[in-house]
Design a protein around this motif. Structure first.
Motif, PDB file in Angstrom:
ATOM      1  N   THR A 134      43.613  94.131  26.051  1.00  0.00           N
ATOM      2  CA  THR A 134      44.037  94.792  27.279  1.00  0.00           C
ATOM      3  C   THR A 134      45.276  93.538  27.970  1.00  0.00           C
ATOM      4  O   THR A 134      44.902  92.190  27.778  1.00  0.00           O
ATOM      5  N   PRO A 135      46.204  93.921  28.389  1.00  0.00           N
ATOM      6  CA  PRO A 135      47.011  92.701  29.369  1.00  0.00           C
ATOM      7  C   PRO A 135      46.188  92.119  30.144  1.00  0.00           C
ATOM      8  O   PRO A 135      46.341  90.896  30.372  1.00  0.00           O
ATOM      9  N   THR A 157      51.682  91.694  27.470  1.00  0.00           N
ATOM     10  CA  THR A 157      51.543  92.927  26.899  1.00  0.00           C
ATOM     11  C   THR A 157      52.127  92.819  25.309  1.00  0.00           C
ATOM     12  O   THR A 157      52.651  91.753  25.046  1.00  0.00           O
ATOM     13  N   ARG A 158      51.628  93.792  24.670  1.00  0.00           N
ATOM     14  CA  ARG A 158      52.114  93.900  22.946  1.00  0.00           C
ATOM     15  C   ARG A 158      53.501  94.065  23.110  1.00  0.00           C
ATOM     16  O   ARG A 158      54.080  94.752  23.722  1.00  0.00           O
TER      17      ARG A 158
END
Length: 354
Positions: free
Chosen positions: A19-20, A64-65
């Protein structure tokens, strides 16, 4: 930080994207001097995921992705519009029928699940249809006219009305609310099966009337209610005395358009005794507050500590349940009449949520 203290009691890494918040924590631990292996152990994450997340942070500066391309959409925008328009034209079509129409009209073959996803994207979900009487044009016109004539009535004016109706109670009629706890494969076990009986074990018919301040006695109608019996057993015995309680000059009787109510002898009798009748539109149970009282009435019978097993016990339970309904609940229901008029006007005479 000692590696032995980190690895002590460490759980097996869970294979899932970071997760971020985890990426931000990993960057902070790397800045503190920990290795990627040590950080992976602290976060209980696979080392490969840790390496990929840190590399992505170094390239983009974000936790983030990157936005993914997603799966290939099997329908075009025109296909999606076709699905939605077919549903809006006929709300009772199934996903299988829509899929077949799409294949015939546009040559696109998709699954039923794809059709359901397209409907979910425009907030269309399959639900149980609401039930209401069939309303023809003349019924809608009459309902709309009635609502417009009475939309400005005050609670004091509605308090003058005695709302009456008949109700049939069956000894073992299902109410659609029953649920049973069972495991897979237990559908037809005796303890999970509801056994039905012919004609629901028998039934009785009752008559009652309610107003804001009081109610009539409950009348148990044996056999069929005719116009003559309606005059002798209901109007003479209960409605006429009740009109004096409200005030004979102000009293209004509400009964629907059932055959015993609109018979010529009944109309002549009401005119003879000077009872004013509220002209009621046909097929309008949603406007009659006593329908909600009947719902409370039936639930009290069903939830009694000793449910009735015979018709005689059902009669006694009905009388007790009628007397146990709090008058304040009846008054609150009747005070919803202005809202019911507004609902009919908004529906242009159609069915309402009441």
């Amino acid at each position: 930080m000692c590696l032995n203290s980190i690895t002590k009691g460490a759980l097996k890494p869970i294979k899932m994207p970071l997760t971020p918040a985890q990426v931000a924590q990993a960057v902070a631990l790397i800045d503190q001097g920990l290795t990627q292996r040590e950080v992976a152990i602290v976060l209980n994450a696979p080392r490969s995921s840790m390496q990929y997340s840190l590399k992505r942070y170094q390239e983009t500066g974000r936790y983030t992705r990157r936005p993914g391309s997603g799966g290939v959409r099997c329908t075009s925008a025109r296909d999606d519009r076709f699905i939605v328009m077919e549903i809006l034209r006929n709300r009772y079509l199934t996903a299988v029928e829509i899929r077949q129409r799409l294949q015939i009209a546009r040559g696109v073959n998709v699954s039923e699940r794809t059709v359901r996803r397209r409907m979910e994207e425009v907030n269309l979900k399959a639900r149980r249809p609401a039930r209401g009487p069939e309303l023809l044009r003349q019924h809608r016109v009459a309902r709309l006219q009635f609502a417009r004539e009475h939309v400005n009535w005050t609670h004091e004016q509605w308090a003058r009305v005695l709302f009456t109706d008949e109700c049939r109670i069956a000894l073992r009629a299902p109410d659609g609310r029953e649920r049973v706890w069972r495991k897979r494969g237990e559908s037809f076990l005796p303890i999970t099966t509801t056994q039905t009986v012919s004609f629901h074990g028998g039934s009785i018919m009752v008559w009652g009337g309610v107003s804001s301040d009081a109610r009539t006695e409950l009348v148990i109608v044996d056999n069929r209610l005719t116009a003559t019996r309606y005059i002798e057993e209901v109007l003479q015995e209960h409605v006429i005395p009740y009109s004096g309680f409200i005030g004979h000059d102000q009293f209004l009787l509400m009964h629907d358009n059932a055959r015993p109510h609109v018979a010529h002898c009944v109309e002549e009798y009401l005119e003879e005794v000077g009872i004013q009748k509220l002209q009621w539109p046909a097929r309008s149970p949603d406007l009659n507050p006593i329908e909600h009282v009947w719902g409370m009435f039936k639930r009290k019978i069903k939830s009694s500590s000793k449910p009735p097993q015979t018709l005689n016990e059902l009669r006694n339970a009905a009388l007790a349940a009628w007397d146990s309904i709090p008058q304040v609940d009846v008054r609150n229901i009747i005070q919803s009449m202005p809202d019911r008029m507004q609902a009919v006007i908004r529906a242009r005479g159609g069915n309402t949520r009441y």
